[in-house]
Design a protein around this motif. Structure first.
Motif, PDB file in Angstrom:
ATOM      1  N   SER A   1      24.059  23.442  87.924  1.00  0.00           N
ATOM      2  CA  SER A   1      23.313  23.691  89.160  1.00  0.00           C
ATOM      3  C   SER A   1      24.223  24.352  90.179  1.00  0.00           C
ATOM      4  CB  SER A   1      22.745  22.377  89.729  1.00  0.00           C
ATOM      5  OG  SER A   1      23.804  21.472  90.034  1.00  0.00           O
ATOM      6  N   GLY A   2      23.638  24.831  91.244  1.00  0.00           N
ATOM      7  CA  GLY A   2      24.433  25.453  92.292  1.00  0.00           C
ATOM      8  C   GLY A   2      23.616  26.441  93.081  1.00  0.00           C
ATOM      9  N   ALA A   3      23.913  26.512  94.362  1.00  0.00           N
ATOM     10  CA  ALA A   3      23.230  27.452  95.247  1.00  0.00           C
ATOM     11  C   ALA A   3      24.125  28.647  95.530  1.00  0.00           C
ATOM     12  CB  ALA A   3      22.840  26.755  96.552  1.00  0.00           C
ATOM     13  N   GLU A   4      23.510  29.722  95.983  1.00  0.00           N
ATOM     14  CA  GLU A   4      24.243  30.950  96.253  1.00  0.00           C
ATOM     15  C   GLU A   4      25.381  30.696  97.237  1.00  0.00           C
ATOM     16  OE1 GLU A   4      23.307  35.550  97.641  1.00  0.00           O
ATOM     17  OE2 GLU A   4      21.730  34.045  97.586  1.00  0.00           O
ATOM     18  N   HIS A   5      26.577  31.180  96.886  1.00  0.00           N
ATOM     19  CA  HIS A   5      27.784  31.098  97.711  1.00  0.00           C
ATOM     20  C   HIS A   5      28.285  29.668  97.916  1.00  0.00           C
ATOM     21  CE1 HIS A   5      26.975  35.265  98.363  1.00  0.00           C
ATOM     22  NE2 HIS A   5      25.976  35.065  99.189  1.00  0.00           N
ATOM     23  N   GLN A   6      27.768  28.714  97.166  1.00  0.00           N
ATOM     24  CA  GLN A   6      28.197  27.325  97.359  1.00  0.00           C
ATOM     25  C   GLN A   6      28.834  26.732  96.099  1.00  0.00           C
ATOM     26  OE1 GLN A   6      25.009  24.953  98.936  1.00  0.00           O
ATOM     27  NE2 GLN A   6      24.595  26.355 100.630  1.00  0.00           N
ATOM     28  N   GLY A   7      29.250  27.570  95.185  1.00  0.00           N
ATOM     29  CA  GLY A   7      29.867  27.063  93.971  1.00  0.00           C
ATOM     30  C   GLY A   7      28.848  26.510  92.994  1.00  0.00           C
ATOM     31  N   ARG A   8      29.344  25.828  91.985  1.00  0.00           N
ATOM     32  CA  ARG A   8      28.484  25.279  90.937  1.00  0.00           C
ATOM     33  C   ARG A   8      28.859  23.831  90.651  1.00  0.00           C
ATOM     34  NH1 ARG A   8      24.315  28.799  88.615  1.00  0.00           N
ATOM     35  NH2 ARG A   8      24.924  30.884  89.307  1.00  0.00           N
ATOM     36  N   THR A   9      27.891  23.091  90.168  1.00  0.00           N
ATOM     37  CA  THR A   9      28.118  21.720  89.717  1.00  0.00           C
ATOM     38  C   THR A   9      27.614  21.592  88.297  1.00  0.00           C
ATOM     39  OG1 THR A   9      27.885  20.827  91.960  1.00  0.00           O
ATOM     40  CG2 THR A   9      27.618  19.281  90.125  1.00  0.00           C
ATOM     41  N   ILE A  10      28.423  21.007  87.434  1.00  0.00           N
ATOM     42  CA  ILE A  10      27.970  20.759  86.071  1.00  0.00           C
ATOM     43  C   ILE A  10      27.904  19.258  85.830  1.00  0.00           C
ATOM     44  CG2 ILE A  10      28.914  22.940  85.212  1.00  0.00           C
ATOM     45  CD1 ILE A  10      31.149  21.388  83.896  1.00  0.00           C
ATOM     46  N   THR A  11      26.947  18.865  85.027  1.00  0.00           N
ATOM     47  CA  THR A  11      26.767  17.461  84.670  1.00  0.00           C
ATOM     48  C   THR A  11      27.088  17.299  83.196  1.00  0.00           C
ATOM     49  OG1 THR A  11      25.013  17.227  86.329  1.00  0.00           O
ATOM     50  CG2 THR A  11      25.150  15.524  84.614  1.00  0.00           C
ATOM     51  N   LEU A  12      27.856  16.258  82.894  1.00  0.00           N
ATOM     52  CA  LEU A  12      28.249  15.992  81.519  1.00  0.00           C
ATOM     53  C   LEU A  12      27.344  14.944  80.893  1.00  0.00           C
ATOM     54  CD1 LEU A  12      32.142  15.918  81.916  1.00  0.00           C
ATOM     55  CD2 LEU A  12      30.629  17.879  81.483  1.00  0.00           C
TER      56      LEU A  12
ATOM     57  N   ASP B   1      27.954  12.167  79.630  1.00  0.00           N
ATOM     58  CA  ASP B   1      28.232  10.776  80.002  1.00  0.00           C
ATOM     59  C   ASP B   1      27.938  10.483  81.469  1.00  0.00           C
ATOM     60  OD1 ASP B   1      30.281  12.058  81.323  1.00  0.00           O
ATOM     61  OD2 ASP B   1      31.899  11.186  80.127  1.00  0.00           O
ATOM     62  N   GLY B   2      27.374  11.457  82.184  1.00  0.00           N
ATOM     63  CA  GLY B   2      26.987  11.241  83.572  1.00  0.00           C
ATOM     64  C   GLY B   2      27.970  11.763  84.600  1.00  0.00           C
ATOM     65  N   ARG B   3      29.179  12.129  84.193  1.00  0.00           N
ATOM     66  CA  ARG B   3      30.146  12.682  85.137  1.00  0.00           C
ATOM     67  C   ARG B   3      29.679  14.026  85.669  1.00  0.00           C
ATOM     68  NH1 ARG B   3      35.622  12.901  81.902  1.00  0.00           N
ATOM     69  NH2 ARG B   3      34.140  13.211  80.179  1.00  0.00           N
ATOM     70  N   THR B   4      30.076  14.330  86.903  1.00  0.00           N
ATOM     71  CA  THR B   4      29.770  15.639  87.484  1.00  0.00           C
ATOM     72  C   THR B   4      31.062  16.286  87.965  1.00  0.00           C
ATOM     73  OG1 THR B   4      29.326  14.614  89.644  1.00  0.00           O
ATOM     74  CG2 THR B   4      27.430  15.032  88.214  1.00  0.00           C
ATOM     75  N   LEU B   5      31.129  17.596  87.795  1.00  0.00           N
ATOM     76  CA  LEU B   5      32.273  18.397  88.224  1.00  0.00           C
ATOM     77  C   LEU B   5      31.776  19.530  89.089  1.00  0.00           C
ATOM     78  CD1 LEU B   5      34.024  18.842  84.721  1.00  0.00           C
ATOM     79  CD2 LEU B   5      34.384  16.972  86.350  1.00  0.00           C
ATOM     80  N   ALA B   6      32.450  19.743  90.208  1.00  0.00           N
ATOM     81  CA  ALA B   6      32.089  20.839  91.108  1.00  0.00           C
ATOM     82  C   ALA B   6      33.230  21.847  91.140  1.00  0.00           C
ATOM     83  CB  ALA B   6      31.817  20.305  92.517  1.00  0.00           C
ATOM     84  N   ALA B   7      32.884  23.141  91.224  1.00  0.00           N
ATOM     85  CA  ALA B   7      33.904  24.182  91.220  1.00  0.00           C
ATOM     86  C   ALA B   7      33.394  25.414  91.945  1.00  0.00           C
ATOM     87  CB  ALA B   7      34.296  24.552  89.790  1.00  0.00           C
ATOM     88  N   GLU B   8      34.344  26.180  92.489  1.00  0.00           N
ATOM     89  CA  GLU B   8      33.979  27.472  93.074  1.00  0.00           C
ATOM     90  C   GLU B   8      33.488  28.440  92.008  1.00  0.00           C
ATOM     91  OE1 GLU B   8      36.697  29.255  95.998  1.00  0.00           O
ATOM     92  OE2 GLU B   8      37.910  27.441  95.775  1.00  0.00           O
ATOM     93  N   LEU B   9      33.999  28.244  90.778  1.00  0.00           N
ATOM     94  CA  LEU B   9      33.650  29.157  89.695  1.00  0.00           C
ATOM     95  C   LEU B   9      33.582  28.382  88.386  1.00  0.00           C
ATOM     96  CD1 LEU B   9      33.301  32.021  88.469  1.00  0.00           C
ATOM     97  CD2 LEU B   9      35.800  32.192  88.395  1.00  0.00           C
ATOM     98  N   VAL B  10      32.492  28.555  87.658  1.00  0.00           N
ATOM     99  CA  VAL B  10      32.334  27.998  86.318  1.00  0.00           C
ATOM    100  C   VAL B  10      32.379  29.154  85.326  1.00  0.00           C
ATOM    101  CG1 VAL B  10      30.754  26.859  84.701  1.00  0.00           C
ATOM    102  CG2 VAL B  10      31.043  25.952  87.021  1.00  0.00           C
ATOM    103  N   ILE B  11      33.184  28.995  84.281  1.00  0.00           N
ATOM    104  CA  ILE B  11      33.368  30.060  83.295  1.00  0.00           C
ATOM    105  C   ILE B  11      32.958  29.538  81.921  1.00  0.00           C
ATOM    106  CG2 ILE B  11      35.003  31.647  82.204  1.00  0.00           C
ATOM    107  CD1 ILE B  11      36.753  31.251  84.783  1.00  0.00           C
ATOM    108  N   GLY B  12      32.032  30.246  81.296  1.00  0.00           N
ATOM    109  CA  GLY B  12      31.603  29.896  79.950  1.00  0.00           C
ATOM    110  C   GLY B  12      32.459  30.598  78.921  1.00  0.00           C
ATOM    111  N   ALA B  13      33.278  29.812  78.201  1.00  0.00           N
ATOM    112  CA  ALA B  13      34.083  30.320  77.087  1.00  0.00           C
ATOM    113  C   ALA B  13      33.726  29.504  75.849  1.00  0.00           C
ATOM    114  CB  ALA B  13      35.570  30.199  77.413  1.00  0.00           C
ATOM    115  N   ASP B  14      32.462  29.111  75.788  1.00  0.00           N
ATOM    116  CA  ASP B  14      32.020  28.139  74.791  1.00  0.00           C
ATOM    117  C   ASP B  14      31.323  28.769  73.597  1.00  0.00           C
ATOM    118  OD1 ASP B  14      30.098  28.805  76.711  1.00  0.00           O
ATOM    119  OD2 ASP B  14      29.073  26.886  76.611  1.00  0.00           O
ATOM    120  N   GLY B  15      31.731  29.970  73.241  1.00  0.00           N
ATOM    121  CA  GLY B  15      31.359  30.531  71.959  1.00  0.00           C
ATOM    122  C   GLY B  15      30.005  31.206  71.890  1.00  0.00           C
ATOM    123  N   ALA B  16      29.670  31.626  70.669  1.00  0.00           N
ATOM    124  CA  ALA B  16      28.488  32.453  70.453  1.00  0.00           C
ATOM    125  C   ALA B  16      27.193  31.746  70.826  1.00  0.00           C
ATOM    126  CB  ALA B  16      28.441  32.894  68.990  1.00  0.00           C
ATOM    127  N   ARG B  17      27.147  30.434  70.677  1.00  0.00           N
ATOM    128  CA  ARG B  17      25.947  29.671  71.058  1.00  0.00           C
ATOM    129  C   ARG B  17      26.170  28.976  72.399  1.00  0.00           C
ATOM    130  NH1 ARG B  17      26.487  29.003  65.507  1.00  0.00           N
ATOM    131  NH2 ARG B  17      24.687  29.683  64.269  1.00  0.00           N
TER     132      ARG B  17
END
Length: 413
Positions: free
Chosen positions: A143-154, A156-172
């Motif tokens: 999730s994330g709004a414009e210019h406000q970074g992104r939040t990912i949910t794992l 197990d329920g943990r959440t991580l917030a970042a200015e930038l999320v980068i997908g390097a998680d392969g072809a799928r």
């Protein structure tokens, strides 16, 4: 159970070769980075077990690893340099061969086990305090709004917030799917059968590839304990043939391999366990969005016949790291779509050309039309006679493209 949201400058999802290299590059720039993976993030390469999955690392990619201080660790484990390449049409007379010496170089590249590269990267990451490794972390929401970074949910329920999320998680890529960036894909109708083989004759540090109507067969030279009688093979075969190859007993497969390779390295004497995987080409419709970027196979997934998949991903991260370093110097937010779009513009063109070229090769060498077969044989042989064309092919094989010198300036401090 509730968790506090952990905050980072960047979150990289996927700790494979591309994701781990990017985490190291960004960590060395001083960013607080979280590197996530759904599995373990621990060294697991063992010298006595030869990794069936290998990469043909170009000098350009080698320079990136050198700049990041990783290359000595790779060399200390195991590398297999090659200085020659030979390609021929198995259903005609067309052929071409060239060497690194033609452009004043010692090598065209190195065949390196993926486990070797990842171990060396993890060793370097263990000494990089600004990178946090999060194994067994599966992303379920973004999730994330414009210019406000992104939040990912794992999961197990943990959440991580970042200015930038980068997908390097392969072809799928889960990040690509959750972001809505979209992709185009089509099945090639082929599967790749990979294994390590030991053969009668020395490979003489030569990478060889035979094109057949059912798909190309590559022998990538390995140097094991000072011997040059082992190779990593990649047999890209139409699905029906791949099924047959995977169903054979070892002895029958070795005899089929000898025949398929026209006995160029003599008798196949021993073989490791075989693996196979479907060959599907994918290309993301967009590489970036606000506070989001895709790299490597998450952005583009190509046929392995030129061995360029990992190298393209490494060039992605070299360019992205350079653009983010420039943004940091200017005090600009790293998730700004304008910054990320510069990365996308610089890389999409090269990646698109490579995708199209691999598809043209696959279709051109897979057809049985007589006229096409004549043209491709003449084309291979004629190209080999033109010095400028040979030089261009060699430079392409070595990863020498115009924007690479700028892309290599990633701080190793």
């Amino acid at each position: 159970m509730t968790f506090d949201t952990a905050r980072f400058d960047m979150v990289i999802v996927g700790a494979g070769l591309v994701g781990a290299t990017l985490a190291l590059a960004l960590g060395r720039q001083g960013h607080a980075v979280a590197l996530l993976d759904g599995g373990d993030i621990v060294p697991c390469w063992q010298a006595e077990n030869i990794d069936a999955r290998v990469s043909a690392i170009t000098p350009a990619s080698q320079q990136l690893f050198t700049t990041l201080g990783v290359w000595p660790g790779i060399v200390r484990r195991r590398i297999s340099p090659y200085g020659h390449m030979a390609v021929w049409d198995g259903e005609g007379t067309g052929q071409i061969a060239f060497s690194a010496a033609e452009v004043g170089s010692d090598v065209l590249g190195h065949i390196i086990e993926n486990g070797v590269i990842r171990d060396a990267l993890l060793e370097a990451l263990s000494e990089c305090a600004s990178v946090t490794l999060l194994p067994h972390a599966r992303v379920t929401a973004l999730s994330g709004a414009e210019h406000q970074g992104r939040t990912i949910t794992l999961e197990d329920g943990r959440t991580l917030a970042a200015e930038l999320v980068i997908g390097a998680d392969g072809a799928r890529s889960q990040i690509r799917a959750l972001s809505g960036l979209g992709h185009r894909e089509y099945a090639t109708g082929q599967r790749a059968v990979v294994a390590t083989v030991w053969h009668e004759h020395d490979h003489e540090a030569t990478a060889r590839q035979r094109f057949m109507g059912t798909g190309p067969l590559a022998f990538l030279p390995l140097s094991i304990d000072g011997q040059q009688k082992a190779s990593s093979i990649v047999w890209s075969a139409d699905t029906a043939l791949a099924d047959d190859l995977m169903g054979m007993e070892d002895d029958a497969f070795m005899r089929a391999l000898e025949s398929g390779f026209e006995h160029h390295l003599g008798r196949i004497e021993r073989i490791s366990k075989r693996y196979d995987f479907a060959l599907v080409q994918r290309h993301a419709r967009r590489y970036v969005d606000d506070s989001l970027a895709l790299v490597g196979d998450a952005a583009h997934n190509i046929h392995p016949l030129a061995g360029q998949g990992v190298n393209l991903g490494l060039m992605d991260i070299a360019v992205l790291a350079e653009e983010l370093e420039r943004a940091k110097r200017r005090g600009a937010p790293v998730g700004d779509i304008r910054i990320l779009s510069r990365y996308a513009r610089r890389r999409r063109g090269d990646n698109t050309v490579m995708l199209m070229a691999m598809d043209a090769f696959r279709i051109g060498f897979g057809t049985s039309w007589p006229l096409v077969r004549v043209l491709r044989n003449q084309g291979l042989t004629t190209t080999g006679r033109w010095p400028w064309a040979r030089r261009l092919l060699i430079q392409q094989a070595m990863g020498q493209r115009s924007d690479l010198p700028r892309a290599m300036h990633v701080s190793a401090v």
